[in-house]
Design an enzyme around this catalytic site. Sequence first.
Site, PDB file in Angstrom:
ATOM      1  N   GLU A 389       0.840  -1.207   0.000  1.00  0.00           N
ATOM      2  CA  GLU A 389       0.000   0.000   0.000  1.00  0.00           C
ATOM      3  C   GLU A 389       0.873   1.254   0.000  1.00  0.00           C
ATOM      4  O   GLU A 389       0.476   2.297  -0.497  1.00  0.00           O
ATOM      5  CB  GLU A 389      -0.947  -0.004   1.211  1.00  0.00           C
ATOM      6  CG  GLU A 389      -2.205   0.801   0.970  1.00  0.00           C
ATOM      7  CD  GLU A 389      -3.277   0.591   2.031  1.00  0.00           C
ATOM      8  OE1 GLU A 389      -4.293  -0.057   1.746  1.00  0.00           O
ATOM      9  OE2 GLU A 389      -3.101   1.081   3.162  1.00  0.00           O
ATOM     10  N   HIS A 428       7.605 -27.277   1.952  1.00  0.00           N
ATOM     11  CA  HIS A 428       6.775 -28.356   1.406  1.00  0.00           C
ATOM     12  C   HIS A 428       5.639 -27.783   0.582  1.00  0.00           C
ATOM     13  O   HIS A 428       4.642 -28.451   0.333  1.00  0.00           O
ATOM     14  CB  HIS A 428       6.257 -29.225   2.551  1.00  0.00           C
ATOM     15  CG  HIS A 428       7.378 -29.780   3.369  1.00  0.00           C
ATOM     16  ND1 HIS A 428       8.006 -30.966   3.070  1.00  0.00           N
ATOM     17  CD2 HIS A 428       8.043 -29.253   4.433  1.00  0.00           C
ATOM     18  CE1 HIS A 428       8.981 -31.172   3.939  1.00  0.00           C
ATOM     19  NE2 HIS A 428       9.046 -30.142   4.769  1.00  0.00           N
ATOM     20  N   LYS A 533     -13.328   1.121  -3.772  1.00  0.00           N
ATOM     21  CA  LYS A 533     -14.412   1.458  -2.844  1.00  0.00           C
ATOM     22  C   LYS A 533     -15.521   2.195  -3.586  1.00  0.00           C
ATOM     23  O   LYS A 533     -16.696   1.964  -3.347  1.00  0.00           O
ATOM     24  CB  LYS A 533     -13.880   2.359  -1.728  1.00  0.00           C
ATOM     25  CG  LYS A 533     -12.949   1.670  -0.754  1.00  0.00           C
ATOM     26  CD  LYS A 533     -12.591   2.630   0.353  1.00  0.00           C
ATOM     27  CE  LYS A 533     -11.539   2.070   1.277  1.00  0.00           C
ATOM     28  NZ  LYS A 533     -11.072   3.064   2.237  1.00  0.00           N
TER      29      LYS A 533
HETATM   30  O1  LIG Z   1      -8.889   2.576   9.562  1.00  0.00           O
HETATM   31  P1  LIG Z   1      -9.836   2.767   8.461  1.00  0.00           P
HETATM   32  O2  LIG Z   1     -10.085   4.202   8.144  1.00  0.00           O
HETATM   33  O3  LIG Z   1     -11.114   2.016   8.698  1.00  0.00           O
HETATM   34  O4  LIG Z   1      -9.189   2.185   7.138  1.00  0.00           O
HETATM   35  C1  LIG Z   1      -8.844   0.841   7.027  1.00  0.00           C
HETATM   36  C2  LIG Z   1      -7.883   0.637   5.890  1.00  0.00           C
HETATM   37  O5  LIG Z   1      -8.450   1.118   4.685  1.00  0.00           O
HETATM   38  C3  LIG Z   1      -7.448   1.775   3.916  1.00  0.00           C
HETATM   39  O6  LIG Z   1      -7.663   3.130   3.978  1.00  0.00           O
HETATM   40  C4  LIG Z   1      -7.507   1.417   2.494  1.00  0.00           C
HETATM   41  O7  LIG Z   1      -7.673   0.064   2.307  1.00  0.00           O
HETATM   42  C5  LIG Z   1      -6.151   1.400   4.601  1.00  0.00           C
HETATM   43  O8  LIG Z   1      -5.142   2.274   4.313  1.00  0.00           O
HETATM   44  C6  LIG Z   1      -6.589   1.388   6.003  1.00  0.00           C
HETATM   45  O9  LIG Z   1      -5.666   0.765   6.838  1.00  0.00           O
END
Ligand SMILES: O=P(O)(O)OC[C@H]1O[C@](O)(CO)[C@@H](O)[C@@H]1O
Length: 620
Positions: A389, A428, A533
Site C-alpha cells: 500500500e 513443502h 471502494k
Molecule cells: O482505519 P480505516 O479508516 O477504517 O481504514 C482501514 C484501511 O483502509 C485503507 O484506507 C484502504 O484500504 C487502509 O489504508 C486502512 O488501513
Amino acid sequence: MASISGICSSSPTLKKFPNQSPSPTLSLRKHRVSLPARRFNRSLSLAPPHAVAREVSGAAAKGLEKDPHALWRRYVDWLYQHKELGLYVDVSRVGFSDEFVSQMEPRFEAAFGAMEELEKGAIANPDEGRMVGHYWLRDPKRAPNSFLRTQIENTLDAVSEFANDVVSGKIKPPSSPEGRFTQILSIGIGGSALGPQFVAEALAPDNPPLKIRFVDNTDPAGIDHQIAQLGPELASTLVIVISKSGGTPETRNGLLEVQKAFREAGLDFPKQGVAITQENSLLDNTARIEGWLARFPMFDWVGGRTSEMSAVGLLPAALQGIDIREMLAGASLMDEANRSTVLRNNPAALLALCWYWATDGVGSKDMVILPYKDSLLLFSRYLQQLVMESLGKEFDLDARPTSESRLMNSVVNQGISVYGNKGSTDQHAYIQQLREGVHNFFVTFIEVLRDRTPGHDWELEPGVTCGDYLFGMLQGTRSALYANNRESITVTVQEVTPRTVGALIALYERAVGIYASLVNINAYHQPGVEAGKKAAGEVLALQKRVLAVLNEASCKEPVEPLTLEDVADRCHVPEDIEMIYKIITHMAANDRAIIAEGSCGSPRSIKVFLGECNVDASYA
Ligand SMILES: O=P(O)(O)OC[C@H]1O[C@](O)(CO)[C@@H](O)[C@@H]1O
C-alpha cells in the site's frame, strides 16, 4: 413457472426483503487525487530511478560470489548488528557491488534528509496535506510541538490505565457471570486489523487475560462464525471497533452485525463497546452519543498501516497481557539506529538498498518473507499491506512541465509484491519453485535464535533437537537458493519478545520510507484503494435501482416479469446489463424474494420479478 437452478437458483419461498435500514449507503472517504506538490526538498539531481541498478547490472549478470572465503569476508564486512536489541541484518547474499553502493550514495543522502525532515514534522504526505508521525509514537519528545507530545503521552497513559482496569476486573461487563471481561472482539480492516493480528499471533501468552478474535471483513458467514465461537461469552466480550476514518464500510457492517448479536442476546452493547478512531469521525460521534465504555484517539498524522504503536495496536496488546512499553522501547531503539546516515550502520537503509538492487528499483522481483517461527506467521501478511500500500504508486512526486505547459507527475507504476508464510512449512509448498522455477523474487529469512522457552529442550536424536532441525532447514534453504543464484536477506533476532517485535515493525516502517524516497514516490497515501471502494458503492447504488424497477413491475396487476434488458433499460443503464445479471443472481442465491424464470445457462432467456410487491418500499 419454474425457478431456475444452479447459480441463478432462488428460494421458491416468497419472502419480503429484509428491513433495509440502517441505510447501506457507503460512507466513502475522499482523497484528493490531484498532482502532488513537493513540500520538501527530497532529491538531489539524480539519474532516473532504476537507472542505477541497470547501469551496473553487469555485476548481477556475472552471477553471485561463490568462493566460500570471499563470501565469508562479504558476510563479515556487511553484517549489521544491533547489540542492545540482539538483532542482525545479513545482506551478504544479495549481490550488490561496491560500485552500485557508491552510485546509490547521493540517492541515500537525499532519502536520509527526507526522513529527517519527516521526523521534524514536514508535510511528508503532500497529497493529503499531512504530517507523518508514527515515529513520534515511541519517542514523543520528537513530536514537533508540545501539543502533539502531550496527546501521545496522554493516550498511552489512558490505554495502559484502561487495560489494567479491564484486566483487573475493576471495569466489568454489566451482565456476565464471570464478572470480568474474558474476550476481545476487534472489528477493523487493513491497518486497523493487520498489526493487532500479527502482534497477537506473535506475542499473546498461552493463557492471556483476554483472548482476542477479529472481524476483519464484511463476510456475513465469517462474522457469524466469530459470534458463534464466542457463544455465551459474548456477555463478557469487549468489542473494540477500530477505524481511523470511522467510515470504512466493512468495519461499519461488522459493527452493525455485532450490535445485532448483542440485541438478540439481550446485552447492552455500549457498556461493552470501545472505539479507536479520529476525533469527530462518524464512529467517534456514534460512540460518544451512545455512551460507549471508552474512546481512544487515532491521530490524523498516523497512517493505518503504521498505526501498530498507537492505540490501535497498543490497546489490544495490553489487554492480552503483552508489555506495550517494551514494544515501544524496541521500536524506539530501532528508530535510533535507522537515523544513522552511514549506510552500513543503518539497518533499514540496508534493506532498502537490497530491495533496490534486487528489483532494479522498479519492483521487477517479488519480496518473499519467510520467518522460521510459527509465532511470526502473520508478519508477511502485515508487511504485505505496509509495503504494497505504501510503495504501489502510479505517479512519482515531481511535477514537471509538459508541452501543454501544465505540471505533470510522471507515471512510474512503482511497487514491490510481498508474499510469504513461514518456514519450514513452506519448504513443502512453494520452495521448489523458488529454487528451480521462475526467478522473479528475492527472499527475506527471519531467523529466531531461541528455539523455545528455556528448560524445555531435549534431544530427539543424539545431539539434535527439534529446533536444530528448524535451524538446519533455514540454513539449508538459504544455501540451496543462493547456489542457484537466488538472493536473500536474513534478519536475525534472539527471541520473539515485545521488544524485538517492536523493533521489526520499526525496521520495516523505516525501510519502506527510505525506499519510497529512493524511488521518489509518496509512501503515505493510498489513492488507488479509493477506486475499488467507489466502484463497490456504485454497484450497491445500482442494486437499489434494480430493486426499485423490479418492485414497480411486481406491483402491477398482473405482475410484469422483466428480461434483463428490460431491467437495464428501465434503470437507464443498458451498458450495465452484465452487472445487473450478477446483482440478480446474487440476490436470488440469498433468499431475497427474487423469482427468476428461464435457463441459467442462457441469461437472455431469464425473466425476473419480485415475489411480493412492497408498496411502501423506498430504495433511495
Ligand atoms: O482505519 P480505516 O479508516 O477504517 O481504514 C482501514 C484501511 O483502509 C485503507 O484506507 C484502504 O484500504 C487502509 O489504508 C486502512 O488501513
